[in-house]
Design a protein around this motif. Structure first.
Motif, PDB file in Angstrom:
ATOM      1  N   ARG A 248      96.256  11.310 -57.532  1.00  0.00           N
ATOM      2  CA  ARG A 248      95.859   9.907 -57.660  1.00  0.00           C
ATOM      3  C   ARG A 248      96.471   9.044 -56.558  1.00  0.00           C
ATOM      4  NH1 ARG A 248      97.722   9.205 -63.823  1.00  0.00           N
ATOM      5  NH2 ARG A 248      99.261  10.723 -63.031  1.00  0.00           N
ATOM      6  N   ASP A 249      97.654   9.396 -56.119  1.00  0.00           N
ATOM      7  CA  ASP A 249      98.373   8.658 -55.085  1.00  0.00           C
ATOM      8  C   ASP A 249      99.548   9.533 -54.656  1.00  0.00           C
ATOM      9  OD1 ASP A 249     100.302   8.259 -57.209  1.00  0.00           O
ATOM     10  OD2 ASP A 249      99.149   6.516 -57.842  1.00  0.00           O
ATOM     11  N   TYR A 250     100.368   9.022 -53.753  1.00  0.00           N
ATOM     12  CA  TYR A 250     101.493   9.796 -53.229  1.00  0.00           C
ATOM     13  C   TYR A 250     102.454  10.173 -54.362  1.00  0.00           C
ATOM     14  CZ  TYR A 250     104.925  10.943 -49.477  1.00  0.00           C
ATOM     15  OH  TYR A 250     105.797  11.568 -48.613  1.00  0.00           O
ATOM     16  N   LEU A 251     102.820   9.220 -55.195  1.00  0.00           N
ATOM     17  CA  LEU A 251     103.760   9.508 -56.279  1.00  0.00           C
ATOM     18  C   LEU A 251     103.244  10.607 -57.187  1.00  0.00           C
ATOM     19  CD1 LEU A 251     106.457   8.659 -57.637  1.00  0.00           C
ATOM     20  CD2 LEU A 251     105.088   7.140 -59.094  1.00  0.00           C
ATOM     21  N   ASP A 252     101.937  10.689 -57.347  1.00  0.00           N
ATOM     22  CA  ASP A 252     101.359  11.689 -58.246  1.00  0.00           C
ATOM     23  C   ASP A 252     101.613  13.107 -57.752  1.00  0.00           C
ATOM     24  OD1 ASP A 252      99.957  12.293 -60.638  1.00  0.00           O
ATOM     25  OD2 ASP A 252      98.114  12.645 -59.501  1.00  0.00           O
ATOM     26  N   THR A 253     101.819  13.272 -56.441  1.00  0.00           N
ATOM     27  CA  THR A 253     102.133  14.619 -55.947  1.00  0.00           C
ATOM     28  C   THR A 253     103.472  15.095 -56.505  1.00  0.00           C
ATOM     29  OG1 THR A 253     103.223  13.859 -53.906  1.00  0.00           O
ATOM     30  CG2 THR A 253     100.833  14.185 -53.830  1.00  0.00           C
ATOM     31  N   TYR A 254     104.379  14.177 -56.787  1.00  0.00           N
ATOM     32  CA  TYR A 254     105.643  14.516 -57.437  1.00  0.00           C
ATOM     33  C   TYR A 254     105.487  14.561 -58.958  1.00  0.00           C
ATOM     34  CZ  TYR A 254     107.525  13.378 -52.818  1.00  0.00           C
ATOM     35  OH  TYR A 254     107.781  13.336 -51.472  1.00  0.00           O
ATOM     36  N   GLU A 255     104.823  13.567 -59.488  1.00  0.00           N
ATOM     37  CA  GLU A 255     104.684  13.469 -60.944  1.00  0.00           C
ATOM     38  C   GLU A 255     103.997  14.698 -61.515  1.00  0.00           C
ATOM     39  OE1 GLU A 255     103.118  10.245 -64.281  1.00  0.00           O
ATOM     40  OE2 GLU A 255     102.825   9.838 -62.146  1.00  0.00           O
ATOM     41  N   GLU A 273     101.384   1.768 -54.280  1.00  0.00           N
ATOM     42  CA  GLU A 273     100.235   1.286 -55.046  1.00  0.00           C
ATOM     43  C   GLU A 273     100.723   0.700 -56.368  1.00  0.00           C
ATOM     44  OE1 GLU A 273      97.228   1.285 -53.938  1.00  0.00           O
ATOM     45  OE2 GLU A 273      97.485   2.531 -52.140  1.00  0.00           O
ATOM     46  N   PRO A 274      99.917  -0.181 -56.983  1.00  0.00           N
ATOM     47  CA  PRO A 274     100.327  -0.744 -58.281  1.00  0.00           C
ATOM     48  C   PRO A 274     100.654   0.314 -59.325  1.00  0.00           C
ATOM     49  CG  PRO A 274      98.518  -2.026 -57.381  1.00  0.00           C
ATOM     50  CD  PRO A 274      98.694  -0.837 -56.475  1.00  0.00           C
ATOM     51  N   ARG A 275      99.882   1.396 -59.386  1.00  0.00           N
ATOM     52  CA  ARG A 275     100.175   2.441 -60.362  1.00  0.00           C
ATOM     53  C   ARG A 275     101.535   3.080 -60.097  1.00  0.00           C
ATOM     54  NH1 ARG A 275     100.482   7.618 -62.206  1.00  0.00           N
ATOM     55  NH2 ARG A 275     100.931   8.318 -60.077  1.00  0.00           N
ATOM     56  N   GLU A 276     101.840   3.297 -58.833  1.00  0.00           N
ATOM     57  CA  GLU A 276     103.130   3.881 -58.488  1.00  0.00           C
ATOM     58  C   GLU A 276     104.275   2.968 -58.901  1.00  0.00           C
ATOM     59  OE1 GLU A 276     102.340   6.486 -54.520  1.00  0.00           O
ATOM     60  OE2 GLU A 276     101.940   4.344 -54.316  1.00  0.00           O
ATOM     61  N   GLN A 277     104.129   1.689 -58.643  1.00  0.00           N
ATOM     62  CA  GLN A 277     105.162   0.738 -59.054  1.00  0.00           C
ATOM     63  C   GLN A 277     105.353   0.759 -60.568  1.00  0.00           C
ATOM     64  OE1 GLN A 277     104.221  -3.132 -57.432  1.00  0.00           O
ATOM     65  NE2 GLN A 277     103.855  -2.312 -55.387  1.00  0.00           N
ATOM     66  N   ASP A 278     104.256   0.782 -61.281  1.00  0.00           N
ATOM     67  CA  ASP A 278     104.338   0.786 -62.750  1.00  0.00           C
ATOM     68  C   ASP A 278     105.044   2.030 -63.264  1.00  0.00           C
ATOM     69  OD1 ASP A 278     102.989  -1.626 -62.823  1.00  0.00           O
ATOM     70  OD2 ASP A 278     101.040  -0.739 -63.316  1.00  0.00           O
ATOM     71  N   ARG A 279     104.687   3.187 -62.728  1.00  0.00           N
ATOM     72  CA  ARG A 279     105.274   4.435 -63.216  1.00  0.00           C
ATOM     73  C   ARG A 279     106.762   4.522 -62.861  1.00  0.00           C
ATOM     74  NH1 ARG A 279     105.152   6.862 -66.650  1.00  0.00           N
ATOM     75  NH2 ARG A 279     105.107   9.059 -66.002  1.00  0.00           N
ATOM     76  N   LEU A 280     107.116   4.101 -61.667  1.00  0.00           N
ATOM     77  CA  LEU A 280     108.529   4.140 -61.279  1.00  0.00           C
ATOM     78  C   LEU A 280     109.362   3.225 -62.170  1.00  0.00           C
ATOM     79  CD1 LEU A 280     107.924   4.193 -57.449  1.00  0.00           C
ATOM     80  CD2 LEU A 280     109.245   5.919 -58.687  1.00  0.00           C
TER      81      LEU A 280
END
Length: 427
Positions: A248-255, A273-280
């Motif tokens: 979904r985004d860069y963070l998702d490669t780790y998640e 991205e907004p989703r990355e900020q929210d998840r972090l």
């Protein structure tokens, strides 16, 4: 015999976050600090401390500032010798400078030489704790921890894991990365003042299989930190998208591989991205701001004010050697300058908090280091607020301690660090 030392001066500590209240109200200034058994025993008025510890040795530092040692939340000690290498952006910079230098750490003697040099340089700049990437070579981790252990320092590091998009001699495999990291963790984690960080360099240099192996190791050892890089440059993000088209985004490669969590350290995090900020924010992972690196390599402007307002956990770091200085003072100055470019300049109290309490919090060590609080480990520095003629003449005109500190933040270097204390001893 009483081993207590009382240091007199302008003793700076924090009772709260200067991002949650007027900055100066989060800080306190005492007259003295008592150090005993390698820990902070008391802070307060000089008379009160001398009555409480009548046998203590008293050392007067005049109007110098006594505060916690700096905590550098993201470094690459193997890049010490190649710091300030000219003119490349991230991917070319890695291939041109970083990877050739890191290949030299196959030599255990060279690794030991650079570990000692790095810890000498950083102590001179007032840094008492750091979280470092090593190289793929287990001996690079052993060298760093051995030298830190000899000095009694609280440090964190981990073997860097890469199994693709790196030269021959700097690649491991999913299995060897898991096995080597697990063996190093078993040998070092929790020994004296040493902590292990599971360390996939970043998604472009790890296959999904390797990220999965690192995620599995972290699940087995959840008390460890995990460190990596995230969203440093826009061309890097595009590269990640091409390598992980399903993400979904860069963070998702780790998640997706078990590498998102509260004890995760995500270096740079500029273009989120907004989703990355929210998840972090949801998981409590730490974002590590590396301002001298972000300007030196041309990565972008970290949104400190916006991310702090969201409630993100943020630390501060030099990112040696992508960062252009070993100095956390210079790093604070660069953070101020980036804030100015975004229209949100930081107060001196906020900068000093980020370089101490904030980074310690990112490393889950804020109950041990990063502040002068009773019971904390006695890692501290003594700041000379007139270390150069230019700073001295500005300090002479300062209306309060914050103006003086700001001048040292903006113009100071290792000359401003009059003393560095580690585990209650002057180095």
């Amino acid at each position: 015999m009483d081993d207590t030392t009382i240091l007199k001066g302008q003793v700076l500590s924090f009772d709260g976050s200067p991002f949650d209240a007027p900055p100066t109200e989060a800080a306190r200034i005492d007259q003295a600090v008592a150090i005993s058994g390698g820990r902070i025993a008391a802070l307060g008025a000089t008379d009160a401390l001398t009555r409480a510890y009548p046998q203590a040795r008293i050392e007067d530092r005049g109007d110098r500032v006594i505060m916690a040692g700096f905590v550098d939340a993201h470094v690459h000690f193997p890049q010490t010798a190649m710091i300030a290498s000219w003119g490349k952006r991230l991917i070319d910079w890695l291939n041109t400078y970083t990877f050739p230098e890191e290949m030299r750490f196959a030599d255990a003697d060279y690794a030991a030489e650079i570990a000692a040099r790095y810890l000498d340089l950083t102590a001179a700049h007032g840094t008492t704790t750091m979280c470092s990437f090593a190289t793929i070579h287990p001996q690079s981790v052993d060298a760093f921890f051995t030298e830190a252990q000899r000095r009694g320092q609280r440090v964190v590091a981990g073997k860097t894991c890469m199994d693709r998009n790196a030269p021959e001699g700097l690649r491991d495999t999913p299995q060897s990365a898991y096995d080597d990291s697990k063996a190093l963790l078993a040998r070092w984690h929790g020994v004296d003042r040493i902590g292990y960080a599971i360390t996939p360099r970043f998604s472009p240099t790890s296959t999904p299989e390797q990220l999965e192996a690192m995620g599995a190791l972290w699940a087995e050892h959840p008390d460890c930190l995990m460190q990596t890089h995230l969203s440093e440059q826009v061309d890097e993000i595009a590269w990640v998208k091409s390598l992980y088209p399903e993400a979904r985004d860069y963070l998702d490669t780790y998640e997706a591989h078990g590498l998102l969590g509260a004890r995760g350290l995500y270096g740079h995090a500029i273009h989120l991205e907004p989703r990355e900020q929210d998840r972090l924010r949801e998981v409590g992972g730490a974002l590590v701001h590396c301002p001298t690196s972000n300007t030196f390599i041309g990565s972008g402007l970290f949104d400190m004010a916006g991310l702090m307002a969201q409630g993100q956990t943020v630390g501060l770091a030099t990112d040696t050697g992508g960062g252009s200085s070993f100095s956390m003072l210079r790093t604070m100055a660069a953070a101020y300058e980036i804030g100015q470019l975004r229209g949100t300049p930081l107060h001196a109290a906020q900068l000093l908090w980020l370089a101490t309490v904030g980074s310690a919090r990112a490393l889950h060590m804020d109950g041990r280091i990063g502040n002068l609080q009773v019971g904390h480990e006695a890692d501290l520095i003594v700041l000379d607020l007139a270390s150069t003629p230019a700073i001295a003449q500005r300090t002479a005109q300062a209306k309060d301690i914050w103006e003086s500190l700001f001048a040292t933040i903006m113009m100071g270097d290792d000359r401003a660090i009059a003393e560095t204390w580690i585990a209650g001893a002057s180095r």
